[in-house]
Design an enzyme around this catalytic site. Structure first.
Site, PDB file in Angstrom:
ATOM      1  N   HIS A 141       2.898  -2.765   1.805  1.00  0.00           N
ATOM      2  CA  HIS A 141       3.068  -1.730   2.849  1.00  0.00           C
ATOM      3  C   HIS A 141       1.720  -1.040   3.062  1.00  0.00           C
ATOM      4  O   HIS A 141       1.129  -0.520   2.113  1.00  0.00           O
ATOM      5  CB  HIS A 141       4.142  -0.712   2.437  1.00  0.00           C
ATOM      6  N   GLU A 163       0.346   2.532   1.709  1.00  0.00           N
ATOM      7  CA  GLU A 163       0.423   2.805   0.273  1.00  0.00           C
ATOM      8  C   GLU A 163      -0.906   2.407  -0.389  1.00  0.00           C
ATOM      9  O   GLU A 163      -0.963   1.458  -1.169  1.00  0.00           O
ATOM     10  CB  GLU A 163       1.629   2.061  -0.311  1.00  0.00           C
ATOM     11  N   ARG A 216       3.154   1.069   8.192  1.00  0.00           N
ATOM     12  CA  ARG A 216       3.835   0.482   7.022  1.00  0.00           C
ATOM     13  C   ARG A 216       3.897  -1.034   7.120  1.00  0.00           C
ATOM     14  O   ARG A 216       3.685  -1.748   6.149  1.00  0.00           O
ATOM     15  CB  ARG A 216       5.259   1.050   6.928  1.00  0.00           C
ATOM     16  N   HIS A 253       3.619  -0.681  -5.152  1.00  0.00           N
ATOM     17  CA  HIS A 253       4.005   0.116  -3.989  1.00  0.00           C
ATOM     18  C   HIS A 253       3.817   1.595  -4.346  1.00  0.00           C
ATOM     19  O   HIS A 253       3.440   1.946  -5.468  1.00  0.00           O
ATOM     20  CB  HIS A 253       5.471  -0.142  -3.646  1.00  0.00           C
ATOM     21  N   GLU A 270       6.605   1.495  -8.261  1.00  0.00           N
ATOM     22  CA  GLU A 270       6.378   2.543  -7.270  1.00  0.00           C
ATOM     23  C   GLU A 270       5.463   3.558  -7.957  1.00  0.00           C
ATOM     24  O   GLU A 270       5.887   4.257  -8.865  1.00  0.00           O
ATOM     25  CB  GLU A 270       7.706   3.202  -6.852  1.00  0.00           C
TER      26      GLU A 270
END
Lengths: 308, 99
Positions: free
Chosen positions: A68, A71, A126, A196, A270
């Site tokens: 993405h 990020e 994104r 991410h 994440e």
């Protein structure tokens, strides 16, 4: 490293690719750079193969960052990982063992078009940058475009949505290229790691359904030990668990695809933070974020080298 | 200005719907104002208790925040001005490079 190249700032796609070329030239024994294809806008999809060259059979770990575009901490971590590997290969027994026994395929920027667009036009883009002549909106969510329960819950058929799954699985050349690469090497690849932001979580399959994976206890212990290692650096707590219950149900993710295609350990990180800065994580936090994440990745890798 | 100053006055706010009713209102507002959802990645995930971070454009933010107040939905401002946050990051980088 590339003279004057700082790992504590965000770099443009061009800077990252120059950095990759430089390492490829200067570390022939440990690094080999190659392309696995072209993006929608015709950019090369570069991979760094990291590890001591050997004629003997070696298993591998795949690491991708930047699926993405917005990020940015993901690509920063991929670069940090390579830098740490090269700098500590001789001094750190664990890193030496990792690079002697495994190859690491590292894709610092998966979504090269989107990342470039986030530097030039829209910081918070994104998706990829593919066009669909029938719709005005551009781009597909490259983490909803994989052929695993494609375009089911948690993905959208609408091209203007941020979770648009695409016109068909692997419609995105970037996804198709990586899927093809991983499919050809899946017997060698022991782990798939995708980076991410933001939520501070370590997730494993399944995303697309509430069910336990067959090797749950091994994967859960690897994840648990990884977040414990990560916490030891600065006390930052990561949640861990199956993505469907820890985050939300989503279909067509790369992590589920990797697992379904026989890669026994598939994780999605994440990274920081939990919303204070969100996608605008300051550069001053790149170092602590990457330092703690390094501990988690090394912990997972050492787990792979043992029997579970 | 970075990105041609397009984020001037844009905000990022956090909402945590306390009821399904609030979640429903929030979904409607997000659809109506075409906001940029930062988390979760899709509005379809928003339900009671979901931590929802929304990037709202400057030109819609006053009306949208008024909507939220009218609907008595609590929110916190995470980033008051995205353009300023971007410029600040950039100036810190310039200082670092100079150092």
């Amino acid at each position: 490293s590339l003279p004057g190249y700082s790992y504590e700032v965000y770099h443009s796609l061009e800077e990252i690719q120059n950095w990759m070329h430089y390492l490829n030239k200067t570390h022939p024994g440990l690094i080999h750079m190659f392309s696995i294809g072209k993006s929608y806008e015709g950019r090369s999809l570069f991979i760094l193969k990291l590890g001591r060259r050997s004629r003997a059979y070696k298993r591998a770990v795949w690491i991708d960052c930047g699926i993405h575009a917005r990020e940015w901490i993901g690509p920063a971590f991929c670069q940090w990982f390579v830098k740490e590997a090269l700098q500590t290969y001789r001094s750190d027994p664990a890193m030496r063992k990792m690079l002697n026994h495994l190859y690491f395929y590292i894709m610092p920027v998966f979504n090269v078009d989107g990342y470039h667009f986030s530097w030039t036009n829209d910081r918070f883009w994104r998706k990829t940058r593919s066009r669909n002549s029938r719709f005005r909106c551009r781009g597909v969510d490259a983490n909803r475009n994989w052929k695993v329960n494609w375009c089911d819950e948690g993905a959208s058929f609408h091209p203007c949505d941020d979770t648009y799954c695409g016109p068909f699985p692997e419609s995105e050349p970037e996804v198709k290229a990586v899927a093809h690469f991983l499919r050809k090497r899946r017997k060698h690849i022991r782990a798939y790691l995708s980076f991410h932001a933001y939520a501070q979580m370590l997730l494993y399959p399944y995303s697309y359904k509430y069910a336990k994976i067959p090797n749950f206890s091994c994967v859960e212990s690897a994840a648990y030990n990884a977040v414990i290692a990560l916490h030891s650096a600065y006390g930052v707590r990561y949640r861990h668990g199956p993505a469907s219950s820890t985050l939300y149900v989503s279909s067509g993710s790369s992590m589920d695809w990797a697992y379904k295609n026989g890669i026994p350990y598939a994780f999605a990180f994440e990274l920081r933070d939990t919303g204070h800065f969100g996608f605008l994580l300051p550069e001053s936090l790149i170092k602590p974020t990457c330092t703690e994440t390094m501990l988690a990745v090394k912990n997972i890798t050492m787990h792979l080298l043992k029997k579970c | 200005y970075l990105y041609n100053n397009r984020y001037a006055g844009d905000k990022v706010i956090r909402l945590v719907p306390e009821t399904e009713g609030e979640a429903h209102v929030l979904k409607n507002i997000c659809h109506q104002f075409k906001v940029d959802l930062w988390q979760p990645s899709s509005i379809s995930y928003v339900s009671e208790g979901t931590v929802t971070d929304v990037h709202i454009p400057q030109n819609g933010s006053q009306i949208l925040l008024a909507f939220l107040q009218q609907a008595n939905i609590q929110y916190t401002v995470l980033i008051a001005d995205l353009q300023k946050a971007l410029e600040k990051g950039n100036s810190l980088r310039a200082q670092r490079n100079r150092r």
